[in-house]
Scaffold this motif. Structure first.
Motif, short mmCIF file in Angstrom:
data_model
loop_
_atom_site.label_atom_id
_atom_site.label_comp_id
_atom_site.label_asym_id
_atom_site.label_seq_id
_atom_site.Cartn_x
_atom_site.Cartn_y
_atom_site.Cartn_z
N LYS A 8 0.84 -1.20 0.00
CA LYS A 8 0.00 0.00 0.00
C LYS A 8 0.88 1.26 0.00
CE LYS A 8 -3.76 2.28 2.48
NZ LYS A 8 -4.73 2.19 3.61
N PHE A 9 1.96 1.23 0.74
CA PHE A 9 2.88 2.37 0.77
C PHE A 9 3.41 2.66 -0.63
CE2 PHE A 9 7.01 4.37 1.15
CZ PHE A 9 6.85 5.31 2.16
N ILE A 10 3.81 1.60 -1.34
CA ILE A 10 4.36 1.79 -2.70
C ILE A 10 3.29 2.35 -3.64
CG2 ILE A 10 5.32 0.61 -4.72
CD1 ILE A 10 6.60 -1.40 -2.75
N SER A 11 2.08 1.79 -3.59
CA SER A 11 1.03 2.28 -4.49
C SER A 11 0.61 3.70 -4.14
CB SER A 11 -0.18 1.34 -4.45
OG SER A 11 -0.80 1.35 -3.18
N ASN A 12 0.53 4.02 -2.86
CA ASN A 12 0.15 5.38 -2.46
C ASN A 12 1.24 6.41 -2.76
OD1 ASN A 12 -2.24 4.37 -1.57
ND2 ASN A 12 -1.96 4.88 0.58
N LYS A 29 12.85 -6.63 -5.54
CA LYS A 29 13.26 -5.32 -6.03
C LYS A 29 12.91 -4.19 -5.06
CE LYS A 29 12.95 -6.69 -10.88
NZ LYS A 29 12.32 -6.45 -12.21
N VAL A 30 12.52 -4.58 -3.83
CA VAL A 30 12.13 -3.58 -2.83
C VAL A 30 12.96 -3.75 -1.57
CG1 VAL A 30 10.24 -2.70 -1.42
CG2 VAL A 30 9.78 -3.50 -3.74
N LYS A 31 13.44 -2.63 -1.03
CA LYS A 31 14.22 -2.65 0.21
C LYS A 31 13.62 -1.69 1.23
CE LYS A 31 18.67 -3.73 -2.00
NZ LYS A 31 20.07 -3.27 -2.20
N ILE A 32 13.70 -2.06 2.49
CA ILE A 32 13.37 -1.17 3.59
C ILE A 32 14.62 -0.99 4.42
CG2 ILE A 32 11.96 -0.79 5.64
CD1 ILE A 32 9.80 -2.51 4.44
N ASN A 33 15.06 0.25 4.53
CA ASN A 33 16.29 0.57 5.28
C ASN A 33 17.47 -0.28 4.81
OD1 ASN A 33 14.78 2.41 6.83
ND2 ASN A 33 14.19 0.79 8.26
N VAL A 53 12.61 1.25 -4.17
CA VAL A 53 12.02 0.38 -5.20
C VAL A 53 12.84 0.50 -6.48
CG1 VAL A 53 9.96 -0.20 -6.52
CG2 VAL A 53 9.73 0.71 -4.20
N GLU A 54 13.37 -0.61 -6.92
CA GLU A 54 14.18 -0.65 -8.14
C GLU A 54 15.29 0.41 -8.10
OE1 GLU A 54 11.46 -2.37 -11.65
OE2 GLU A 54 10.81 -0.38 -10.98
#
Length: 238
Positions: A8-12, A29-33, A53-54
């Motif tokens: 949801k964070f990515i889409s928003n 293809k997604v990283k958090i910290n 993202v990417e």
């Protein structure tokens, strides 16, 4: 502390749709910290965590945008493709990053919604929501009532059966038939394939409405912001 699911964070953020966000997450293809995450439901601490993202850092859009566009033919409904064809996004001049809701093929025209609201995009594209999309379709040749009834009930194309739909004859002459078609799905070139099943070739295809949101008199290639009542209708419709 405000938290939100990763997809949801990515889409928003306006980066892509929630469905595509899921794919990017599963593909690693997604990283958090700085750490790769492969679970769409991972919680993001908004304004604290760094989401990548990417290879690009993303953040939430401050303002949601809702736009209706009258797509001309020979435009794609994606950001870009391998053939470098023009995109519907080239027609809209705003600073916020937005993306098309659903698809409308290269040779078709008409209504397309663009937004950075990932929740609304998910709702309008998910098959569980019964939202009719209505088109004006011109085919070569004359179509009879029996064929129209078969189309209404659903036909087999690409190894699946289309859902029941609405089909009515608008006009015909000695060489062409014009019909109004409303479908609940949005599979790739679905309407064209439905008519091909009965040896008709679609020569013109224009989407005129999604639910009660109508194209009206909006000229080809032009766009406008959806009114507040239109946005409210889309968010509240089942």
């Amino acid at each position: 502390m405000n938290k939100m699911r990763l997809n949801k964070f990515i889409s928003n953020s306006g980066y892509t749709s929630r469905r595509k966000a899921d794919e990017l997450i599963f593909e690693g293809k997604v990283k958090i910290n700085g750490e790769t995450v492969k679970e769409p439901g991972t919680q993001v601490q908004v304004s604290v965590d760094i989401v990548e993202v990417e290879g690009k850092n993303i953040s939430l859009e401050e303002e949601m945008k809702y736009i209706i566009l009258n797509k001309p033919i020979k435009y794609i409904t994606s950001v870009k493709d391998q053939f470098d064809r023009p995109s519907v996004l080239d027609l809209v001049d705003i600073k916020e990053r937005i993306y098309p809701v659903g698809r409308l093929d290269y040779d078709s025209s008409g209504l397309i919604i663009l937004t950075n609201d990932g929740d609304l995009t998910y709702k309008l594209t998910h098959p569980k929501h019964n939202i009719y999309k209505t088109y004006i379709v011109k085919i070569n040749g004359l179509i009879d009532d029996e064929t129209i009834e078969k189309l209404k009930k659903g036909v087999y194309i690409d190894n699946y059966r289309t859902r029941p739909c609405k089909v009515s004859l608008v006009s015909d002459d000695d060489r062409k038939s014009v019909l109004k078609v409303s479908i609940l799905e949005g599979r790739n070139r679905q309407i064209r394939k439905m008519f091909e099943k009965f040896n008709f070739r679609v020569v013109y295809l224009r989407r005129i409405s999604i639910g009660e949101i109508s194209l009206g008199e909006l000229p080809s290639g032009q766009w406008r912001h959806l009114r507040d009542d239109e946005v409210k209708y889309l968010k509240e419709m089942e």
